[in-house]
Each structure stands twice: as C-alpha cells, then as structure tokens.
Enzyme design. Structure first.
Site, PDB file in Angstrom:
ATOM      1  N   ASP A 177     -57.855  22.051  -9.651  1.00 46.35           N
ATOM      2  CA  ASP A 177     -56.534  21.793  -9.051  1.00 46.35           C
ATOM      3  C   ASP A 177     -55.451  22.300 -10.009  1.00 46.35           C
ATOM      4  O   ASP A 177     -55.422  21.890 -11.172  1.00 46.35           O
ATOM      5  CB  ASP A 177     -56.358  20.297  -8.804  1.00 46.35           C
ATOM      6  CG  ASP A 177     -57.313  19.800  -7.718  1.00 46.35           C
ATOM      7  OD1 ASP A 177     -57.471  20.491  -6.699  1.00 46.35           O
ATOM      8  OD2 ASP A 177     -57.923  18.732  -7.899  1.00 46.35           O
ATOM      9  N   ASP A 212     -56.336  31.127  -9.981  1.00 48.04           N
ATOM     10  CA  ASP A 212     -55.348  32.125  -9.549  1.00 48.04           C
ATOM     11  C   ASP A 212     -53.939  31.643  -9.870  1.00 48.04           C
ATOM     12  O   ASP A 212     -52.969  32.236  -9.406  1.00 48.04           O
ATOM     13  CB  ASP A 212     -55.480  32.426  -8.049  1.00 48.04           C
ATOM     14  CG  ASP A 212     -55.136  31.233  -7.183  1.00 48.04           C
ATOM     15  OD1 ASP A 212     -55.388  30.087  -7.611  1.00 48.04           O
ATOM     16  OD2 ASP A 212     -54.606  31.435  -6.072  1.00 48.04           O
ATOM     17  N   ASP A 214     -65.746  11.016 -11.095  1.00 50.24           N
ATOM     18  CA  ASP A 214     -64.911  11.757 -12.038  1.00 50.24           C
ATOM     19  C   ASP A 214     -65.791  12.444 -13.081  1.00 50.24           C
ATOM     20  O   ASP A 214     -66.571  11.798 -13.781  1.00 50.24           O
ATOM     21  CB  ASP A 214     -63.944  10.770 -12.709  1.00 50.24           C
ATOM     22  CG  ASP A 214     -62.862  11.473 -13.504  1.00 50.24           C
ATOM     23  OD1 ASP A 214     -63.153  12.515 -14.122  1.00 50.24           O
ATOM     24  OD2 ASP A 214     -61.728  10.968 -13.510  1.00 50.24           O
TER      25      ASP A 214
HETATM   26  C1  LIG Z   1     -59.282  23.446  -5.738  1.00 50.32           C
HETATM   27  S1  LIG Z   1     -60.823  22.651  -5.633  1.00 50.32           S
HETATM   28  C2  LIG Z   1     -61.990  23.921  -6.144  1.00 50.32           C
HETATM   29  C3  LIG Z   1     -63.367  23.696  -5.633  1.00 50.32           C
HETATM   30  C4  LIG Z   1     -64.442  24.682  -6.074  1.00 50.32           C
HETATM   31  N1  LIG Z   1     -64.593  24.711  -7.518  1.00 50.32           N
HETATM   32  C5  LIG Z   1     -64.248  26.050  -5.531  1.00 50.32           C
HETATM   33  O1  LIG Z   1     -63.951  26.971  -6.301  1.00 50.32           O
HETATM   34  O2  LIG Z   1     -64.400  26.231  -4.310  1.00 50.32           O
HETATM   35  C6  LIG Z   1     -60.769  21.597  -7.090  1.00 50.32           C
HETATM   36  C7  LIG Z   1     -61.723  20.439  -6.991  1.00 50.32           C
HETATM   37  O3  LIG Z   1     -61.774  19.751  -8.231  1.00 50.32           O
HETATM   38  C8  LIG Z   1     -61.973  18.387  -7.963  1.00 50.32           C
HETATM   39  N2  LIG Z   1     -61.629  17.605  -9.171  1.00 50.32           N
HETATM   40  C9  LIG Z   1     -60.448  17.547  -9.812  1.00 50.32           C
HETATM   41  N3  LIG Z   1     -60.533  16.745 -10.882  1.00 50.32           N
HETATM   42  C10 LIG Z   1     -61.813  16.285 -10.914  1.00 50.32           C
HETATM   43  C11 LIG Z   1     -62.506  15.405 -11.775  1.00 50.32           C
HETATM   44  N4  LIG Z   1     -61.906  14.837 -12.833  1.00 50.32           N
HETATM   45  N5  LIG Z   1     -63.790  15.148 -11.512  1.00 50.32           N
HETATM   46  C12 LIG Z   1     -64.419  15.712 -10.432  1.00 50.32           C
HETATM   47  N6  LIG Z   1     -63.799  16.543  -9.584  1.00 50.32           N
HETATM   48  C13 LIG Z   1     -62.512  16.828  -9.817  1.00 50.32           C
HETATM   49  C14 LIG Z   1     -61.104  18.119  -6.756  1.00 50.32           C
HETATM   50  O4  LIG Z   1     -61.498  16.979  -6.042  1.00 50.32           O
HETATM   51  C15 LIG Z   1     -61.319  19.414  -5.953  1.00 50.32           C
HETATM   52  O5  LIG Z   1     -62.337  19.265  -4.996  1.00 50.32           O
END
Ligand SMILES: C[S@@+](CC[C@H](N)C(=O)[O-])C[C@H]1O[C@@H](n2cnc3c(N)ncnc32)[C@H](O)[C@@H]1O
Length: 248
Positions: free
Chosen positions: A144, A180, A121
């Site tokens: 996300d 987006d 995290d």
């Molecule tokens: C929609 S993906 C986008 C990935 C990348 N940034 C891209 O643009 O291709 C969002 C990512 O954020 C990660 N994520 C969400 N909350 C997080 C946190 N607290 N710590 C680490 N990763 C996190 C999720 O596991 C996911 O892989």
C-alpha cells in the site's frame, strides 16, 4: 483441536496495538464462497499468525527454500511463482480475508502443495513465528503506497521493518520490492541502502527481471493487476533488490 476451527474468519488483531497500521481497514461481509474456502482449506493451508516459532520443514513436510510473499493481496503473484518454482515453498501473508480466501481456492484448484497462507499482520507473523536466518527470501510487491505525506508513516517498508526482515533471512537470502509510487520507490531504495546487512548489487533500482539462478527461490516477478494498472496510468514500476551479506 486444529487452531483453524476457532478461526474468526478475519485477521487476528495486532497484539502491539500501539503499532501504526500499514494496511487499509476493510469492511463488508464475507461471501459464502469465500467463507467456505477458508473453512474447507484452512486446516491444510492456513498458518496461525501468532504463536511460537514455526519449523518450516514440518509445515511443508520437506526441506526447501522458503520465501515470504508479504501483502500478497489476492495471491496472484504467489500462485504464479509457486507454480513456476515447485522446489520452493511460499508463505503468502495478508490481512485481507477475501484475498486469502481467493488464494486458497485457486491454490487448491491448481493442486499446489508448496503454498501456505497467513491471515494476519505480516509484522506480527514475522516477529513471532519466523526463526532467525530461516528464509530464502521475501517479496513485497506493490505494498500500500500511502501517498499522502501525513500517511507515509504507515508504509510497510521502513528501517525497523527491514531490520526485522533481514534478521529472518538466511545469509544470501533476498528481499525483492516493487512499486509504482515514485516516492515509495525512493524510500525503498534508501531503506535497503541504509541496512548494513544488505547488499544491493545494482547500487540503484533493479532491472524488471531479476533472475539470479544462483539464489534459491528466485523467479521472475509476474505481471499482475497492479503493474497493468501502472502501465495504463503511465507510472513506471520500480524494483528494489538486495541480498543479505554473507558472514565475513
Ligand atoms: C496494493 S496490495 C498488493 C497485493 C499484491 N502484492 C499484488 O502485487 O498484487 C497491498 C496488500 O498489502 C496488504 N498489507 C498491508 N500491510 C500489511 C501487513 N502489515 N500485513 C499483511 N498484509 C498487509 C494489504 O492488505 C494489501 O492486500
């Protein structure tokens, strides 16, 4: 013993278990290929998400600007930006085990030496391991979106998280967010505007290509899977950009 030998091949649990989770829980077995990538490269590439403050000079073996890629997914943009700016060190963070394994495999294959990864995290890592004022910048690309109203408390970009992140930025250091999701974009802009230590030179959304060569670590945001998907769906992608104010 290097910490990664006891590495569980899944993200370390958030010690503050009361905290709202900002990511989707994922299930499914890790493939042998991904498991091997983590075990083979983990010792060289992975940083423990928990523990004491890191000295990035020791981690990378040099003094260079350090930029976090928060929620790096498969590391597509981390790797492109690391290759585009070899003078900058990148710490890519995600809870997604397969994503981090993919990044490690590709990074090794490309011979990149300026990337490290954290499986865990980002909030925990930043709180525990990143010293105040030590970052040249932070990228949060397509976090996300949690589009349902009842889930929006799970969004990463909130005032409390931004305050933590800004505390870790050096004066002049940048935050660059992209999404987006229209309502998340508005939220990002509001969060940045409400943080008194940040200055948004655009006073609105930033242009698609923020290239301020006066700021270390700034390179174009690459077009990746999420942007291509947004284009297919006709969703505009918004960038939010700000820098930490210099002391008066
Ligand atoms: C929609 S993906 C986008 C990935 C990348 N940034 C891209 O643009 O291709 C969002 C990512 O954020 C990660 N994520 C969400 N909350 C997080 C946190 N607290 N710590 C680490 N990763 C996190 C999720 O596991 C996911 O892989």
């Amino acid at each position: 013993m290097p910490w990664c030998w006891s590495f569980p091949l899944s993200p370390v649990a958030d010690p503050a278990s009361q905290r709202v989770r900002t990511y989707h829980a994922r299930r499914g077995r890790l493939s042998d290929r991904h498991r091997e990538a983590l075990l083979d490269t983990g010792e060289r590439w992975l940083l423990d998400p928990t523990g004491g403050l890191l000295h990035f000079d020791d981690v990378f073996g040099r003094t260079a600007p350090v930029v976090l890629d928060i929620g790096c997914g498969m590391g597509e943009s981390s790797l492109i930006q690391a290759a585009a700016a070899p003078e900058v060190d990148i710490v890519a963070i995600d809870v997604h085990t397969r994503g981090i394994a993919t990044l490690l495999r590709a990074g090794e294959r490309e011979g990149l030496t300026n990337v490290r990864a954290v499986l865990g995290d980002a909030v925990v890592f930043i709180e525990q391991r990143v010293a105040r004022g030590s970052l040249a910048g932070a990228r949060i690309y397509f976090p996300d979106p949690w589009p349902k109203v009842r889930h929006q408390k799970r969004r990463l970009v909130q005032p409390g998280f931004m305050a933590l992140l800004v505390d870790r930025l050096a004066p002049g250091g940048f935050v660059h967010c992209a999404t987006d999701d229209e309502s998340y974009a508005t939220q990002m802009l509001e969060v940045v505007d409400a943080e008194p230590r940040l200055a948004n030179p655009y006073a609105d959304f930033a242009p698609r290509h923020v290239t301020d060569s006066a700021i270390p670590g700034v390179v174009d945001r690459p077009v990746t899977k999420y942007e291509r998907r947004a284009q297919r769906l006709g969703h505009p992608v918004r960038d939010v950009w700000a820098t930490r104010r210099l002391p008066a």
